[in-house]
Design an enzyme around this catalytic site. Structure first.
Site, mmCIF file in Angstrom:
data_model
loop_
_atom_site.group_PDB
_atom_site.id
_atom_site.type_symbol
_atom_site.label_atom_id
_atom_site.label_comp_id
_atom_site.label_asym_id
_atom_site.label_seq_id
_atom_site.Cartn_x
_atom_site.Cartn_y
_atom_site.Cartn_z
ATOM 1 N N ALA A 1 42.980 31.871 -15.525
ATOM 2 C CA ALA A 1 41.542 32.082 -15.252
ATOM 3 C C ALA A 1 41.347 30.749 -14.090
ATOM 4 O O ALA A 1 41.961 30.087 -13.805
ATOM 5 C CB ALA A 1 40.972 31.461 -16.603
ATOM 6 N N GLY B 1 44.553 33.445 -19.298
ATOM 7 C CA GLY B 1 43.350 34.335 -19.380
ATOM 8 C C GLY B 1 44.011 35.816 -18.995
ATOM 9 O O GLY B 1 43.422 37.022 -19.505
ATOM 10 N N GLU C 1 45.787 37.110 -22.096
ATOM 11 C CA GLU C 1 44.460 37.559 -22.981
ATOM 12 C C GLU C 1 43.920 39.048 -22.529
ATOM 13 O O GLU C 1 43.671 39.819 -23.434
ATOM 14 C CB GLU C 1 43.458 36.979 -23.154
ATOM 15 C CG GLU C 1 43.953 35.473 -23.849
ATOM 16 C CD GLU C 1 42.796 34.278 -23.927
ATOM 17 O OE1 GLU C 1 42.375 33.997 -22.518
ATOM 18 O OE2 GLU C 1 42.439 33.842 -24.884
ATOM 19 N N GLU D 1 47.178 26.933 -21.533
ATOM 20 C CA GLU D 1 45.994 26.345 -21.664
ATOM 21 C C GLU D 1 46.155 24.658 -22.249
ATOM 22 O O GLU D 1 45.625 23.907 -22.152
ATOM 23 C CB GLU D 1 45.138 26.921 -22.762
ATOM 24 C CG GLU D 1 44.425 28.138 -21.884
ATOM 25 C CD GLU D 1 45.217 29.517 -21.997
ATOM 26 O OE1 GLU D 1 46.374 29.285 -21.986
ATOM 27 O OE2 GLU D 1 44.642 30.590 -21.666
#
Lengths: 257, 259
Positions: free
Chosen positions: B67, B110, B113, B133
């Site tokens: 992200a 991300g 995900e 993360e």
């Protein structure tokens, strides 16, 4: 730019020369770092379609430099951090790699030769499975490649007895592709490399991968992998050139793409 | 609502709706606007009767490598709560048609995900997966801890999420994260084949199978089976069920209408 190796590219052939002559080209941490940089460079450089690894002076390589072996050394960590990346890089290297064994290849120097795709051996050169003489095991994928090349029983004998292997013996065992006489050494190595560098390089890379997979996969999985590889080869420019040359009854001119 | 695509590209291959993440210069790092564009495109394809299946893929060297850090750097908890940015992600789960994720290069954070929000994942053999993360003092926030755990179980989910280590396509295949691994060069072609194969199937069956499979994660076995049965019964109101079964008996190819 390098201190422990030479690296040059000429007419589609890259050549890495191990260059610690006074130490019989024994490996050190900095040599491994430089070797890795050169391998990555040769992998990336589209002009390179064949790689030669050889040694300067009398030896190919005497293996790990024992000056660096201390009591505090973590042997496993040396393999993981220094030898493993090189062995993996050679295995995934998508162009043919020739070990030009100009002289003695001992210990992990022998292993390095085993990790290449072709072995050309000088008539006076020798292989030495030196590890057992210092109470260690053959490392750097030595025991991975050796039984595949010469069979389990012979691999066991070489690893445990650690006797010298002459060029003639190596040829009989199927350990090397060619034994080359002293007077023809440079020329024959260059000719062999030139021949490889003019072949459809992409197909060679795929052949190399598939041969590795023949040891790892069962037949249905292997055939599936084969179908993918043939599809990739079938999409290559060199395949089109091969077909065209066949139709036009001329020698194909492969570009490696 | 987002209408102009600046961070993605959409295209059609007959009945296949293709979404290409298109910020290759940042390895397709996701940001709020990009996710909104993805969701908008998915919903548009979902309403378009001529689209049967969707593909999400990445342009350049990665599917999506995480992200946009800059966007989050100075945010506080309250900003995040008030903005409620992850609500767009919930809408992906409401898409009725199957979504194929074609993964290559990097599938991180991300991006991972987003991949886990798809229904079927195909990967190129050199794809690298990971949830980095933990190394940034944060954690996955768009389903990573939930979807990965349901998919591969407690032990392996803990390993990858707590160490942040990257793992290979072969490992992802072993864990059951992806359905197939192909040579990178053939990923597009193989994705297209799978998308077309699904697109040829009767659309209502595809739709209700997808719904039922997802219920397996959400409901008890008993409730899931009740739900499955209702979907099974429901298909018997479709024209395609009549046509499909009749064609089978008559040994001819069925002509499905999606009705």
């Amino acid at each position: 730019m390098f201190e422990t190796i030479f690296y040059e590219v000429r007419e589609g052939v890259a050549k890495i020369t191990l260059n610690r002559k006074d130490k019989l080209n024994a490996f050190t941490e900095s040599m491994h770092k430089e070797l890795m940089i050169a391998l990555k460079e040769a992998a990336k450089d589209q002009a390179v379609r064949c790689l030669i690894i050889t040694g300067s002076g009398k030896a190919f390589s005497a293996g790990e430099d024992l000056d660096g072996v201390t009591e505090e050394m973590d042997h496993g960590e040396v393999i993981r951090s220094r030898y493993m990346p090189i062995m993996l890089e050679l295995a995934s290297f998508k162009k043919p790699v020739i070990a030009a064994i100009n002289g003695a290849a001992a210990g992990s120097g022998f292993s390095l030769a085993l990790a290449c795709d072709f072995r050309l051996m000088h008539e006076k050169a020798k292989f030495v499975q030196a590890f057992i003489h210092v109470g260690l095991i053959p490392d750097s994928a030595n025991l991975f490649y050796l039984p595949k090349l010469i069979g389990h029983a012979r691999a066991m004998e070489l690893a445990v007895l650690g006797e010298k292997i002459t060029a003639q013996e190596a040829k009989e065992f199927g350990l090397v592709n060619r034994v080359i006489e002293d007077g023809n050494w440079e020329q024959e190595v260059a000719d062999f490399a030139a021949k490889l560098s003019n072949k459809p390089t992409k197909a060679i890379g795929l052949i190399k991968q598939l041969l590795q997979k023949s040891w790892e996969n069962d037949l249905p999985q292997f055939l599936l992998e084969e179908s993918y590889s043939q599809r990739i080869a079938g999409l290559s420019t060199d395949h089109q050139e091969g077909l065209l040359a066949f139709k036009e009854k001329r020698t194909p001119s492969f570009k490696g793409e | 609502m987002v209408n102009n695509e600046t961070m993605i590209k959409t295209a059609r291959d007959n009945a296949v709706g293709i979404i290409t993440l298109n910020r290759p210069e940042v390895l397709n790092a996701l940001n709020i606007k990009m996710v909104a564009e993805i969701v908008f495109a998915l919903e548009r394809f979902d309403r378009d009767e001529t689209v049967k299946v969707m593909v999400i893929q990445g342009a350049g060297r990665a599917f999506a490598a995480g992200a946009d850090i800059d966007e989050m750097l100075d945010k506080g908890s309250i900003d995040l709560e008030l903005h409620n940015q992850f609500t767009d992600w919930d809408r992906i789960a409401k898409i009725k048609k199957p979504i194929i994720g074609a993964l290559h290069g990097f599938v991180l954070g991300g991006g991972f995900e987003l991949a886990l929000s798809c229904d079927i994942l195909l990967a190129g053999q050199n794809t690298e997966f990971g949830f980095p993360e933990v190394g940034l003092g944060i954690m996955p926030g768009a389903g990573g801890t939930q979807r990965l755990t349901k998919l591969i179980g407690h032990q392996r989910a803990m390993k990858w999420l707590l160490t942040g280590a990257r793992f290979s396509a072969a490992e992802a295949m072993n864990c059951g994260i992806v359905s197939s691994v192909f040579p990178d060069e053939l990923l597009k072609e193989e994705t297209k084949k799978m998308a077309r194969a699904i697109a040829e199937k009767p659309a209502l069956s595809v739709r209700l199978i997808k719904e039922s499979v997802h219920k397996a994660n959400e409901l008890s076995l008993f409730e899931g089976m009740q739900q499955e049965r209702k979907n099974f019964y429901l298909l018997f109101s479709s024209e395609d069920q009549k046509e499909g079964m009749r064609a089978f008996k008559e040994r001819r190819k069925a002509d499905f209408k999606g009705r």
